[in-house]
Design a protein around this motif. Structure first.
Motif, PDB file in Angstrom:
ATOM      1  N   ALA A 205       0.822  -1.212   0.000  1.00 57.35           N
ATOM      2  CA  ALA A 205       0.000   0.000   0.000  1.00 57.35           C
ATOM      3  C   ALA A 205       0.855   1.261   0.000  1.00 57.35           C
ATOM      4  CB  ALA A 205      -0.915   0.006   1.228  1.00 57.35           C
ATOM      5  N   GLY A 206       2.159   1.094  -0.049  1.00 58.84           N
ATOM      6  CA  GLY A 206       3.068   2.229   0.015  1.00 58.84           C
ATOM      7  C   GLY A 206       3.554   2.675  -1.353  1.00 58.84           C
ATOM      8  N   PRO A 207       4.568   3.526  -1.364  1.00 64.74           N
ATOM      9  CA  PRO A 207       5.102   4.084  -2.627  1.00 64.74           C
ATOM     10  C   PRO A 207       6.032   3.085  -3.314  1.00 64.74           C
ATOM     11  CG  PRO A 207       6.317   4.970  -0.772  1.00 64.74           C
ATOM     12  CD  PRO A 207       5.230   4.113  -0.183  1.00 64.74           C
ATOM     13  N   THR A 208       5.462   2.131  -4.007  1.00 61.38           N
ATOM     14  CA  THR A 208       6.255   1.029  -4.559  1.00 61.38           C
ATOM     15  C   THR A 208       7.249   1.487  -5.623  1.00 61.38           C
ATOM     16  OG1 THR A 208       4.373   0.550  -6.015  1.00 61.38           O
ATOM     17  CG2 THR A 208       4.579  -0.770  -4.025  1.00 61.38           C
ATOM     18  N   THR A 209       6.927   2.552  -6.340  1.00 60.44           N
ATOM     19  CA  THR A 209       7.885   3.075  -7.311  1.00 60.44           C
ATOM     20  C   THR A 209       9.128   3.597  -6.599  1.00 60.44           C
ATOM     21  OG1 THR A 209       6.071   3.692  -8.797  1.00 60.44           O
ATOM     22  CG2 THR A 209       8.212   4.688  -9.220  1.00 60.44           C
ATOM     23  N   ALA A 210       8.936   4.224  -5.463  1.00 63.75           N
ATOM     24  CA  ALA A 210      10.078   4.692  -4.674  1.00 63.75           C
ATOM     25  C   ALA A 210      10.879   3.511  -4.142  1.00 63.75           C
ATOM     26  CB  ALA A 210       9.599   5.568  -3.524  1.00 63.75           C
ATOM     27  N   TYR A 211      10.195   2.456  -3.690  1.00 64.05           N
ATOM     28  CA  TYR A 211      10.913   1.272  -3.220  1.00 64.05           C
ATOM     29  C   TYR A 211      11.819   0.721  -4.328  1.00 64.05           C
ATOM     30  CZ  TYR A 211       7.376   1.095   0.548  1.00 64.05           C
ATOM     31  OH  TYR A 211       6.560   1.373   1.604  1.00 64.05           O
ATOM     32  N   ALA A 212      11.298   0.702  -5.552  1.00 63.81           N
ATOM     33  CA  ALA A 212      12.089   0.186  -6.677  1.00 63.81           C
ATOM     34  C   ALA A 212      13.344   1.013  -6.893  1.00 63.81           C
ATOM     35  CB  ALA A 212      11.239   0.170  -7.944  1.00 63.81           C
ATOM     36  N   LYS A 213      13.211   2.331  -6.813  1.00 63.30           N
ATOM     37  CA  LYS A 213      14.375   3.200  -7.021  1.00 63.30           C
ATOM     38  C   LYS A 213      15.361   3.101  -5.861  1.00 63.30           C
ATOM     39  CE  LYS A 213      13.279   4.654 -11.033  1.00 63.30           C
ATOM     40  NZ  LYS A 213      14.069   4.167 -12.189  1.00 63.30           N
ATOM     41  N   GLN A 239      13.347  11.109 -11.557  1.00 56.34           N
ATOM     42  CA  GLN A 239      12.207  10.335 -12.039  1.00 56.34           C
ATOM     43  C   GLN A 239      11.068  10.323 -11.013  1.00 56.34           C
ATOM     44  OE1 GLN A 239      13.800   6.490 -13.082  1.00 56.34           O
ATOM     45  NE2 GLN A 239      15.243   7.349 -14.547  1.00 56.34           N
ATOM     46  N   LEU A 240      11.423  10.117  -9.755  1.00 49.21           N
ATOM     47  CA  LEU A 240      10.384  10.038  -8.721  1.00 49.21           C
ATOM     48  C   LEU A 240       9.725  11.388  -8.463  1.00 49.21           C
ATOM     49  CD1 LEU A 240      12.186   7.686  -6.192  1.00 49.21           C
ATOM     50  CD2 LEU A 240      10.178   7.121  -7.560  1.00 49.21           C
ATOM     51  N   GLY A 241      10.473  12.456  -8.694  1.00 44.43           N
ATOM     52  CA  GLY A 241       9.891  13.778  -8.485  1.00 44.43           C
ATOM     53  C   GLY A 241       8.729  14.081  -9.410  1.00 44.43           C
ATOM     54  N   HIS A 242       8.620  13.340 -10.517  1.00 40.93           N
ATOM     55  CA  HIS A 242       7.531  13.551 -11.470  1.00 40.93           C
ATOM     56  C   HIS A 242       6.397  12.537 -11.286  1.00 40.93           C
ATOM     57  CE1 HIS A 242      10.843  15.730 -13.437  1.00 40.93           C
ATOM     58  NE2 HIS A 242       9.896  16.450 -14.009  1.00 40.93           N
ATOM     59  N   THR A 243       6.457  11.715 -10.246  1.00 45.05           N
ATOM     60  CA  THR A 243       5.427  10.683 -10.069  1.00 45.05           C
ATOM     61  C   THR A 243       4.218  11.213  -9.302  1.00 45.05           C
ATOM     62  OG1 THR A 243       6.401   9.869  -7.991  1.00 45.05           O
ATOM     63  CG2 THR A 243       7.166   8.849 -10.051  1.00 45.05           C
ATOM     64  N   ALA A 244       3.099  10.534  -9.526  1.00 46.26           N
ATOM     65  CA  ALA A 244       1.883  10.868  -8.781  1.00 46.26           C
ATOM     66  C   ALA A 244       2.059  10.561  -7.300  1.00 46.26           C
ATOM     67  CB  ALA A 244       0.699  10.076  -9.356  1.00 46.26           C
ATOM     68  N   ASP A 245       2.808   9.519  -6.981  1.00 45.64           N
ATOM     69  CA  ASP A 245       3.013   9.169  -5.579  1.00 45.64           C
ATOM     70  C   ASP A 245       3.752  10.269  -4.822  1.00 45.64           C
ATOM     71  OD1 ASP A 245       1.679   6.791  -5.591  1.00 45.64           O
ATOM     72  OD2 ASP A 245       3.455   5.509  -5.530  1.00 45.64           O
ATOM     73  N   HIS A 246       4.754  10.878  -5.450  1.00 42.55           N
ATOM     74  CA  HIS A 246       5.480  11.963  -4.777  1.00 42.55           C
ATOM     75  C   HIS A 246       4.551  13.151  -4.530  1.00 42.55           C
ATOM     76  CE1 HIS A 246       8.474  14.854  -3.638  1.00 42.55           C
ATOM     77  NE2 HIS A 246       8.197  15.610  -4.690  1.00 42.55           N
ATOM     78  N   ARG A 247       3.783  13.508  -5.544  1.00 46.13           N
ATOM     79  CA  ARG A 247       2.867  14.645  -5.373  1.00 46.13           C
ATOM     80  C   ARG A 247       1.825  14.347  -4.294  1.00 46.13           C
ATOM     81  NH1 ARG A 247       0.610  17.943 -10.418  1.00 46.13           N
ATOM     82  NH2 ARG A 247       2.839  18.428 -10.357  1.00 46.13           N
ATOM     83  N   GLU A 248       1.311  13.123  -4.311  1.00 46.20           N
ATOM     84  CA  GLU A 248       0.333  12.733  -3.298  1.00 46.20           C
ATOM     85  C   GLU A 248       0.933  12.799  -1.898  1.00 46.20           C
ATOM     86  OE1 GLU A 248      -2.802  10.960  -1.026  1.00 46.20           O
ATOM     87  OE2 GLU A 248      -2.697  12.211  -2.822  1.00 46.20           O
ATOM     88  N   ALA A 249       2.177  12.352  -1.759  1.00 45.20           N
ATOM     89  CA  ALA A 249       2.817  12.322  -0.447  1.00 45.20           C
ATOM     90  C   ALA A 249       3.001  13.727   0.118  1.00 45.20           C
ATOM     91  CB  ALA A 249       4.158  11.600  -0.533  1.00 45.20           C
ATOM     92  N   ARG A 257      -2.979  14.593   6.283  1.00 43.18           N
ATOM     93  CA  ARG A 257      -3.812  13.405   6.085  1.00 43.18           C
ATOM     94  C   ARG A 257      -2.938  12.260   5.619  1.00 43.18           C
ATOM     95  NH1 ARG A 257      -4.069  12.497   0.736  1.00 43.18           N
ATOM     96  NH2 ARG A 257      -3.872  14.267  -0.692  1.00 43.18           N
ATOM     97  N   PRO A 258      -3.398  11.026   5.768  1.00 42.07           N
ATOM     98  CA  PRO A 258      -2.600   9.892   5.282  1.00 42.07           C
ATOM     99  C   PRO A 258      -2.546   9.895   3.749  1.00 42.07           C
ATOM    100  CG  PRO A 258      -4.244   9.184   6.884  1.00 42.07           C
ATOM    101  CD  PRO A 258      -4.589  10.576   6.498  1.00 42.07           C
ATOM    102  N   PRO A 259      -1.395   9.614   3.158  1.00 46.90           N
ATOM    103  CA  PRO A 259      -1.313   9.537   1.702  1.00 46.90           C
ATOM    104  C   PRO A 259      -1.925   8.238   1.176  1.00 46.90           C
ATOM    105  CG  PRO A 259       0.805   8.971   2.652  1.00 46.90           C
ATOM    106  CD  PRO A 259      -0.078   9.390   3.802  1.00 46.90           C
ATOM    107  N   VAL A 260      -2.375   8.295  -0.057  1.00 46.69           N
ATOM    108  CA  VAL A 260      -2.892   7.101  -0.748  1.00 46.69           C
ATOM    109  C   VAL A 260      -2.014   6.890  -1.978  1.00 46.69           C
ATOM    110  CG1 VAL A 260      -4.838   6.019  -1.900  1.00 46.69           C
ATOM    111  CG2 VAL A 260      -5.233   7.530   0.054  1.00 46.69           C
ATOM    112  N   PHE A 261      -1.194   5.866  -1.935  1.00 43.67           N
ATOM    113  CA  PHE A 261      -0.240   5.626  -3.003  1.00 43.67           C
ATOM    114  C   PHE A 261      -0.798   4.660  -4.055  1.00 43.67           C
ATOM    115  CE2 PHE A 261       2.557   6.602   0.673  1.00 43.67           C
ATOM    116  CZ  PHE A 261       3.151   7.745   0.166  1.00 43.67           C
ATOM    117  N   THR A 262      -0.393   4.866  -5.297  1.00 41.92           N
ATOM    118  CA  THR A 262      -0.858   4.008  -6.402  1.00 41.92           C
ATOM    119  C   THR A 262       0.284   3.329  -7.136  1.00 41.92           C
ATOM    120  OG1 THR A 262      -0.804   5.862  -7.957  1.00 41.92           O
ATOM    121  CG2 THR A 262      -2.883   5.483  -6.748  1.00 41.92           C
ATOM    122  N   GLY A 263       1.524   3.651  -6.772  1.00 40.17           N
ATOM    123  CA  GLY A 263       2.670   3.076  -7.492  1.00 40.17           C
ATOM    124  C   GLY A 263       2.916   3.749  -8.824  1.00 40.17           C
ATOM    125  N   ARG A 264       2.431   4.949  -8.988  1.00 40.32           N
ATOM    126  CA  ARG A 264       2.596   5.675 -10.247  1.00 40.32           C
ATOM    127  C   ARG A 264       3.170   7.079  -9.976  1.00 40.32           C
ATOM    128  NH1 ARG A 264      -2.131   2.826 -10.707  1.00 40.32           N
ATOM    129  NH2 ARG A 264      -2.309   1.478 -12.528  1.00 40.32           N
TER     130      ARG A 264
END
Length: 264
Positions: A205-213, A239-249, A257-264
């Motif tokens: 449920a976390g920022p999986t794209t960030a985990y990959a990097k 790359q991560l700075g342009h992701t939806a997960d970074h903006r959401e976080a 509020r708690p973030p909702v991550f999508t891995g994008r």
């Protein structure tokens, strides 16, 4: 896969669990199990619905390494299969685990020996039952390390301790493994899998794209020099700075509020 299969696959809430399923043989690795494991790992890596992976063993052991009964029978039959298995199976297993763009957690429910221990070392995190032990007994059968242990183990516990484990084939118990940094967490017997799945669920449920990097950066840093590490970090942050997960976080942080991550 059926319950009789040497490898079981189960999905739940973005977490895939792979269970080595040869409990009567301590989940030792036969040709079929190795082939199934290579295929299952590659499938998990490619499946976007799988956001975290757990690897465990059925019964009392995590994995005892190579099935020596099959190995001896093949050697006696002058079958070349044993001489191909490192390149055909063990190397792809380790490369897929370490290169997978999602968290991989080992739920070490019991003894992990040889290539089985090496598989656990290659995972990103290791949740270990209190009675589990790690054994590197390659020397006892006249062999050297494989499955990446010569690379992963010194990076976990240091060159000297890794050399001692390899040369002396002395088992390391769970508490000592925790003390020297080999494992992430020690839990009561019977709780390794449930704890690993709970952790995997949180990470899924976390920022999986960030985990990959993060995995890419640490792999680069472990094998390269400082300029290479800095360059990899820079690429990842860009790359991560342009992701939806970074903006959401950051928006969630500002809005408290708690973030909702999508891995994008």
């Amino acid at each position: 896969m059926t319950d009789e299969s040497p490898l079981l696959v189960q999905d739940a809430d973005g977490v895939r669990t792979l269970t080595l399923n040869r409990p009567d043989a301590f989940n030792s690795l036969t040709l079929r199990l190795k082939e199934d494991l290579v295929a299952a790992l590659k499938a998990a890596a490619a499946d976007e619905t799988v956001r975290a992976l757990v690897i465990t063993g059925a019964g009392r052991a995590f994995c005892a390494g190579q099935d020596l009964k099959e190995h001896v029978a093949l050697l006696q039959a002058d079958d070349p299969a044993p001489f191909r298995t490192v390149a055909a199976h063990y190397n792809p297993i380790i490369e897929t685990v370490t290169g997978m763009a999602k968290p991989v957690i080992a739920a070490v429910n019991g003894m992990a020996a040889g290539a089985g221990a090496s598989l656990a070392y290659a995972c990103d995190l290791r949740i270990v039952a209190s009675s589990a032990k790690f054994l590197m007994a390659f020397a006892n059968v006249g062999l050297t390390a494989d499955s990446g242990a010569s690379w992963t183990l010194p990076r976990l516990i240091g060159y000297g301790r890794a050399m001692s484990m390899m040369l002396l084939a002395t088992p390391v118990d769970a508490e000592e493994a925790l003390r020297i940094g080999m494992v992430t967490q020690v839990v009561a017997d019977g709780e390794a899998l449930s704890t690993a799945r709970e952790l995997a669920g949180r990470m899924a449920a976390g920022p999986t794209t960030a985990y990959a990097k993060i995995k890419e950066a640490l792999l680069t840093g472990a094998a390269g020099d400082l300029p290479s590490a800095l360059a990899e970090e820079g690429r990842g942050q860009h790359q991560l700075g342009h992701t939806a997960d970074h903006r959401e976080a950051v928006e969630a942080f500002v809005a408290k509020r708690p973030p909702v991550f999508t891995g994008r």
